[in-house]
Design an enzyme around this catalytic site. Structure first.
Site, mmCIF file in Angstrom:
data_model
loop_
_atom_site.group_PDB
_atom_site.id
_atom_site.type_symbol
_atom_site.label_atom_id
_atom_site.label_comp_id
_atom_site.label_asym_id
_atom_site.label_seq_id
_atom_site.Cartn_x
_atom_site.Cartn_y
_atom_site.Cartn_z
ATOM 1 N N GLN A 180 -12.836 0.717 0.218
ATOM 2 C CA GLN A 180 -13.187 1.791 -0.713
ATOM 3 C C GLN A 180 -13.805 1.230 -1.992
ATOM 4 O O GLN A 180 -14.756 1.808 -2.540
ATOM 5 C CB GLN A 180 -11.940 2.614 -1.023
ATOM 6 C CG GLN A 180 -11.354 3.315 0.197
ATOM 7 C CD GLN A 180 -9.876 3.594 0.066
ATOM 8 O OE1 GLN A 180 -9.287 3.497 -1.010
ATOM 9 N NE2 GLN A 180 -9.239 3.956 1.187
ATOM 10 N N HIS A 203 -6.755 -1.944 9.473
ATOM 11 C CA HIS A 203 -6.066 -3.223 9.242
ATOM 12 C C HIS A 203 -6.161 -4.171 10.434
ATOM 13 O O HIS A 203 -5.306 -4.162 11.328
ATOM 14 C CB HIS A 203 -4.598 -2.958 8.902
ATOM 15 C CG HIS A 203 -4.407 -2.296 7.588
ATOM 16 N ND1 HIS A 203 -4.326 -2.988 6.402
ATOM 17 C CD2 HIS A 203 -4.349 -0.987 7.261
ATOM 18 C CE1 HIS A 203 -4.189 -2.133 5.404
ATOM 19 N NE2 HIS A 203 -4.209 -0.910 5.901
ATOM 20 N N CYS A 211 -9.430 -1.753 3.851
ATOM 21 C CA CYS A 211 -8.712 -0.571 3.383
ATOM 22 C C CYS A 211 -9.071 -0.228 1.936
ATOM 23 O O CYS A 211 -10.182 0.199 1.672
ATOM 24 C CB CYS A 211 -7.208 -0.746 3.584
ATOM 25 S SG CYS A 211 -6.326 0.841 3.621
ATOM 26 N N SER A 222 0.814 -1.213 0.000
ATOM 27 C CA SER A 222 0.000 0.000 0.000
ATOM 28 C C SER A 222 0.849 1.264 0.000
ATOM 29 O O SER A 222 0.351 2.349 -0.291
ATOM 30 C CB SER A 222 -0.936 0.016 1.209
ATOM 31 O OG SER A 222 -1.889 -1.020 1.115
ATOM 32 N N ASN A 237 -3.400 2.620 7.309
ATOM 33 C CA ASN A 237 -2.538 3.088 6.225
ATOM 34 C C ASN A 237 -3.437 3.421 5.040
ATOM 35 O O ASN A 237 -3.614 2.619 4.133
ATOM 36 C CB ASN A 237 -1.510 2.019 5.839
ATOM 37 C CG ASN A 237 -0.715 2.428 4.612
ATOM 38 O OD1 ASN A 237 -0.687 3.604 4.252
ATOM 39 N ND2 ASN A 237 -0.085 1.471 3.951
ATOM 40 N N GLU A 287 -5.499 -7.199 10.385
ATOM 41 C CA GLU A 287 -4.386 -8.152 10.351
ATOM 42 C C GLU A 287 -3.213 -7.668 11.190
ATOM 43 O O GLU A 287 -2.287 -8.437 11.487
ATOM 44 C CB GLU A 287 -3.944 -8.425 8.915
ATOM 45 C CG GLU A 287 -3.182 -7.308 8.224
ATOM 46 C CD GLU A 287 -4.075 -6.281 7.578
ATOM 47 O OE1 GLU A 287 -3.558 -5.473 6.783
ATOM 48 O OE2 GLU A 287 -5.295 -6.257 7.863
ATOM 49 N N GLY A 330 -4.897 6.915 2.502
ATOM 50 C CA GLY A 330 -4.946 8.328 2.160
ATOM 51 C C GLY A 330 -6.264 8.729 1.537
ATOM 52 O O GLY A 330 -6.468 9.911 1.240
#
Length: 387
Positions: free
Chosen positions: A260, A354, A256, A49, A298, A356, A300
């Site tokens: 989206q 996340h 993540c 990512s 993580n 994980e 943006g």
């Protein structure tokens, strides 16, 4: 003490930071972002990512525990560049097999050390993520600035195909196999199929270009949409795949970038955050339980839902979509960004962060149990309907 080669970092607004070469000597460009994690630099570096991003570590000391052969989240380092304040002179840990700077140099990752990362982070916090260049071969700020402003922006960047697996592969369940999941690799981290494996799930990881029929041909009971880099507004093919999976009522879980993608499939928009969420200390409210989790982030970009503006509290109500009702299931308590979606009428849910936890806290690990329960419920329902 070894004398290091001078280096400079130049942001696209012209702000310049001097430092010393760290890792590979050369020049690199990308989007400048900051990560607030105190640990987990190896997982950060190898997270797909971060492709085309220059990561600024807010923790002042980096490299203390060296690197090892177990903590990588992919087969290589993906960051475009690396910015640290005070690199460790010696990495010391019983698991270490080498030093961080040697690893960066071996993989050709251009970095810079000795930077005032506190001032740099404050600048990005106030002005937003922006393009940046690091050079240890050209110390002329104006020359480097001209090249920074020619570099591509993250908005409009379609990057998942650049980080996806070229060929399918399988991660087997640990112990008895309960379910099979097909994962669309948009930049998956290794710990995702490992967490599924502990729940008796065999994961087939497929390239980003895969079709819905190719994914279901694995015998999958469900589909997983992975994390990954880039602008979700460009990912039309994965969105079309997710919409078809929703139409077929195949259980779906997205993390993540995958969140989206599923958000777009449900009819919502996406937008770029000012400076993003990157770190392992982000507080998120799970509206189903009322619990607050400390989570690893993580991203943006984020999902835009009706009634949610900049910093506004996200409405806790059912939102009508082409696929029935949807609720915002998780919310970031720092800025009210949507951190999860749950379909009311279909077996589908997402989280923006996340679970994980590579690296990061384990507060959200239960979400993999929630996914397994979703598959189990759907499997039993189908069995009854076919009886």
């Amino acid at each position: 003490m070894v004398k290091r080669r001078p280096a400079i970092l130049v942001l696209e607004d012209g702000r310049t930071f001097p430092g010393e070469a760290y890792g590979s000597v050369g020049e690199t460009f990308g989007e400048a972002v900051f990560n607030t994690g105190m640990t987990g630099y190896q997982e950060t570096l190898t997270d797909p990512s971060y492709h085309r991003q220059v990561v600024v570590q807010t923790a002042p000391h980096i490299g203390n525990t060296g690197v090892n052969g177990e903590d990588d989240e992919s087969g290589r380092i993906w960051v475009a560049g690396y910015v640290v304040r005070d690199p460790a002179r010696i990495g010391s840990n019983w698991r270490a097999t080498g030093g961080l700077e040697d690893r960066l140099a071996t993989e050709g990752v251009v970095g810079i050390s000795g930077v005032d990362t506190r001032a740099l982070t404050r600048h990005l916090r106030e002005r937003g993520a922006m393009r940046v260049g690091i050079s240890s071969i050209d110390n002329d700020p104006q020359s480097l600035l001209a090249r920074v402003r020619q570099a591509p922006e993250m908005v409009g960047a379609d990057l998942s195909a650049e980080v996806s697996t070229p060929e399918p592969y399988v991660v087997e369940a640990l112990g008895e196999r309960r379910f099979t999941v097909a994962a669309l690799d948009l930049g998956i981290k290794r710990n995702v199929p490992r967490r599924l494996a502990t729940r008796g799930v065999t994961t087939h990881v497929l390239p980003a270009s895969s079709t819905i029929d190719q994914m279901l041909a694995t015998g999958a009971d469900a589909i997983f949409l992975s994390p990954g880099p880039g602008d979700p507004a460009t990912a039309d093919a994965p969105v079309a795949l997710a919409r078809e999976a929703l139409r077929r009522e195949v259980p779906l879980f997205g993390i993540c970038f995958g969140s989206q993608i599923l958000g777009r499939a449900l009819g919502f928009g996406t937008y770029k955050l000012g400076y993003g969420h990157r770190g392992i200390n982000q507080p998120v409210l799970d509206r189903a339980t009322g619990k607050v989790e400390v989570t690893s982030h993580n991203h943006g970009f984020a999902v835009q839902v009706p009634g949610a503006g900049a910093g506004a509290v996200v409405p806790d109500q059912v939102i009508d979509t082409d696929f029935g009702g949807v609720r915002v299931s998780h919310v970031c308590l720092n800025d009210n960004v949507v951190e999860g979606l749950r379909a009311v009428d279909l077996p589908a849910f997402t989280v923006q962060y996340h679970p994980e936890a590579a690296a990061g806290p384990h507060d959200a690990d239960y979400l993999f149990d929630r996914f397994a329960d979703l598959i189990e419920g759907r499997t039993h329902s189908k069995g009854r309907s076919n009886a």
